[in-house]
Structure formats: structure tokens, C-alpha cells
Enzyme design. Structure first.
Site, PDB file in Angstrom:
ATOM      1  N   LYS A  15       0.822  -1.206   0.000  1.00  0.00           N
ATOM      2  CA  LYS A  15       0.000   0.000   0.000  1.00  0.00           C
ATOM      3  C   LYS A  15       0.863   1.266   0.000  1.00  0.00           C
ATOM      4  O   LYS A  15       0.512   2.259  -0.636  1.00  0.00           O
ATOM      5  CB  LYS A  15      -0.947  -0.120   1.193  1.00  0.00           C
ATOM      6  CG  LYS A  15      -1.236   1.052   2.026  1.00  0.00           C
ATOM      7  CD  LYS A  15      -2.229   0.652   3.102  1.00  0.00           C
ATOM      8  CE  LYS A  15      -1.565   0.171   4.388  1.00  0.00           C
ATOM      9  NZ  LYS A  15      -1.008   1.224   5.236  1.00  0.00           N
ATOM     10  N   ARG A  90      -8.384   2.627  11.396  1.00  0.00           N
ATOM     11  CA  ARG A  90      -7.982   1.243  11.526  1.00  0.00           C
ATOM     12  C   ARG A  90      -9.045   0.424  12.254  1.00  0.00           C
ATOM     13  O   ARG A  90      -8.943  -0.782  12.384  1.00  0.00           O
ATOM     14  CB  ARG A  90      -6.678   1.198  12.310  1.00  0.00           C
ATOM     15  CG  ARG A  90      -5.802   0.059  11.921  1.00  0.00           C
ATOM     16  CD  ARG A  90      -4.473   0.231  12.567  1.00  0.00           C
ATOM     17  NE  ARG A  90      -3.498   0.684  11.569  1.00  0.00           N
ATOM     18  CZ  ARG A  90      -2.230   0.324  11.607  1.00  0.00           C
ATOM     19  NH1 ARG A  90      -1.779  -0.443  12.562  1.00  0.00           N
ATOM     20  NH2 ARG A  90      -1.407   0.752  10.686  1.00  0.00           N
ATOM     21  N   ARG A 132      12.086 -12.098   4.917  1.00  0.00           N
ATOM     22  CA  ARG A 132      12.668 -10.771   4.835  1.00  0.00           C
ATOM     23  C   ARG A 132      13.985 -10.704   5.590  1.00  0.00           C
ATOM     24  O   ARG A 132      14.110 -11.199   6.700  1.00  0.00           O
ATOM     25  CB  ARG A 132      11.679  -9.753   5.420  1.00  0.00           C
ATOM     26  CG  ARG A 132      12.106  -8.325   5.219  1.00  0.00           C
ATOM     27  CD  ARG A 132      10.984  -7.387   5.513  1.00  0.00           C
ATOM     28  NE  ARG A 132      10.713  -7.309   6.945  1.00  0.00           N
ATOM     29  CZ  ARG A 132       9.831  -6.482   7.484  1.00  0.00           C
ATOM     30  NH1 ARG A 132       9.108  -5.708   6.714  1.00  0.00           N
ATOM     31  NH2 ARG A 132       9.637  -6.450   8.785  1.00  0.00           N
ATOM     32  N   ARG A 165      15.033  -9.805  11.400  1.00  0.00           N
ATOM     33  CA  ARG A 165      14.534  -9.164  12.609  1.00  0.00           C
ATOM     34  C   ARG A 165      13.952 -10.211  13.534  1.00  0.00           C
ATOM     35  O   ARG A 165      13.292 -11.143  13.092  1.00  0.00           O
ATOM     36  CB  ARG A 165      13.464  -8.144  12.246  1.00  0.00           C
ATOM     37  CG  ARG A 165      13.971  -6.725  12.308  1.00  0.00           C
ATOM     38  CD  ARG A 165      12.935  -5.754  11.850  1.00  0.00           C
ATOM     39  NE  ARG A 165      11.620  -6.039  12.444  1.00  0.00           N
ATOM     40  CZ  ARG A 165      10.550  -5.292  12.227  1.00  0.00           C
ATOM     41  NH1 ARG A 165      10.646  -4.255  11.443  1.00  0.00           N
ATOM     42  NH2 ARG A 165       9.395  -5.586  12.775  1.00  0.00           N
ATOM     43  N   ARG A 176       0.257 -11.091  14.558  1.00  0.00           N
ATOM     44  CA  ARG A 176       0.119  -9.691  14.196  1.00  0.00           C
ATOM     45  C   ARG A 176      -0.968  -9.530  13.124  1.00  0.00           C
ATOM     46  O   ARG A 176      -1.802  -8.646  13.197  1.00  0.00           O
ATOM     47  CB  ARG A 176       1.460  -9.184  13.657  1.00  0.00           C
ATOM     48  CG  ARG A 176       1.688  -7.707  13.912  1.00  0.00           C
ATOM     49  CD  ARG A 176       2.917  -7.212  13.189  1.00  0.00           C
ATOM     50  NE  ARG A 176       4.153  -7.851  13.626  1.00  0.00           N
ATOM     51  CZ  ARG A 176       5.259  -7.915  12.875  1.00  0.00           C
ATOM     52  NH1 ARG A 176       5.274  -7.415  11.664  1.00  0.00           N
ATOM     53  NH2 ARG A 176       6.350  -8.487  13.338  1.00  0.00           N
TER      54      ARG A 176
END
Ligand code: ZN
Length: 223
Positions: A15, A90, A132, A165, A176
Site C-alpha cells: 500500500k 484502523r 525478509r 529481525r 500480528r
């Protein structure tokens, strides 16, 4: 005519890229609440100081205060012809707060916001996050799955070590996203009922998504 955009989508849905493209083509300011709050704090304004007192204690900034900061931002001159709201609202609670803001700032126009929802499959999002890596030296972001690195531990730009991470694990990512989807589902429904919503398949190539997005704006405005 004024054009207002609301972009909804989980982190990793692409986005941000679409926001930048739309903002570059039409000149609408891109307003994301995270940066906006940080700017407000840095400016030392009354609202900024107050927001900071909550953030310092690790608390959420109250919805009324966020609303006030957003309203002030949307009243600025560069938003006269429109804006892109990114990451807000949100929840349905925030949507109600935004309704109040829009009622006030749009009292002389008949603007209907274009709401875009960036739809991505949860499994794909989790996969993307887990694959990632980022460079510990220059911060470049890599995706092991799509980028085909010869050496998966080394940055191709600066030679720095690539790290994962700590919270980019499947379990954390899963949690999440579940929270995110639970929170936004009623919001999507609300905007869909009002006829404001366009769902975009965020798994398509970047240019295709952009074409679908801009195409949907036109139909929306002409109808
Ligand atoms: Zn690097």
C-alpha cells in the site's frame, strides 16, 4: 473537485508503494498517522506535547487527540484538492471519529471518499515477512524468496551482513496479522455498505495494481 482517499491494508501489502505513485501523479499529500504524530511531537505544538506524554509512557494516544491532529492536518492548504489517508482509520471507532472530521471539513463540498482495501492472503504475508532480511550496515531490505541472492548472508550493495529481525518469525507474524484482520474486518464491511470501498488484489504486479486503482477512481467519480 476534491478527491479524498483512504488506504487500508496490512503492513507488507504494498500500500505504501501505491500511495507514493498516486501522490506523485496527482500531487495529493500522503498522510500516514505514524509520521504525522512524530511530526506533531517534533513541532512542539500543544497537541504534540500532549501526544508525546502518552507515547513516552508506551500508551496509545487517545482517539480524540489523534482526531484533532488529523483534522488540523487535513485543514492545511495542501489538502484543499484532496489527500491520501494511509493507515487511518484502523477500526470502526476511528472511522466514526473520521466521519466527524470529514463532516466538518467537507461541509461545502459533496466529496465522497474513495476507500481502497489492499487484499492480500495472510499466508503470503507471513511468508514474505519470514523471508525478509535487512542489511545490518546500510539497511537495505531483501526478500530471499523473490530476490535469488547468491549469498543469502551478504548485502549486494555494501557487503554488510544480512540479518533477520527477531520478530519476523512465523508465529509473531501470524499473530500480528490475525489481530489486524480482526480489527479491520468490520471497517471494510462498513465502507462496503456505504459503497465507498474498492478491493484491490495486492498480489498482482505493482503496475497492474496501480492501473486498477486509478481506473476505479474514475468510475467512482463519474458515477
Ligand atoms: Zn548493505
Amino acid at each position: 473537485m476534491k478527491q479524498e482517499f483512504i488506504f487500508i491494508g496490512p503492513p507488507g501489502s504494498g500500500k505504501g508503494t501505491q500511495t507514493k505513485m498516486l501522490s506523485a501523479e496527482y500531487g495529493f499529500p500522503h498522510i500516514d498517522t505514524g509520521s504525522l504524530l512524530r511530526e506533531e511531537v517534533a513541532s512542539g505544538s500543544e497537541e504534540g506535547k500532549l501526544a508525546n506524554s502518552f507515547m513516552e509512557q508506551g500508551q496509545l494516544v487517545p482517539i480524540e487527540l489523534v482526531s484533532k491532529i488529523i483534522k488540523n492536518r487535513l485543514l492545511k492548504d495542501d489538502c484543499k484538492n484532496g489527500f491520501i489517508l494511509d493507515g487511518y482509520p484502523r477500526s470502526t471507532e476511528q472511522a466514526a471519529a473520521l466521519d466527524e472530521i470529514l463532516k466538518e471539513i467537507d461541509k461545502d463540498t459533496d466529496t465522497v471518499p474513495n476507500v481502497f482495501y489492499f487484499e492480500v492472503d495472510k499466508t503470503k504475508l507471513v511468508e514474505r515477512l519470514v523471508n525478509r532480511r535487512s542489511c545490518s550496515v546500510c539497511g537495505a531490505i531483501y526478500n530471499l524468496k523473490t530476490m535469488n541472492l547468491e549469498d543469502e548472508t551478504k548485502c549486494t550493495k555494501c557487503g554488510g551482513k544480512l540479518i533477520r529481525r527477531e520478530d519476523d518469525t512465523e508465529e509473531v507474524a501470524e499473530k500480528r496479522f490475525t489481530t489486524y484482520f480482526n480489527q479491520t474486518a468490520p471497517l471494510i464491511e462498513l465502507y462496503e455498505k456505504r459503497g465507498w470501498l474498492t478491493k484491490l488484489d495486492a498480489s498482482l504486479p505493482i503496475d497492474t495494481i496501480y492501473k486498477n486503482l486509478t481506473g476505479a477512481i474514475k468510475t467512482h467519480v463519474n458515477s
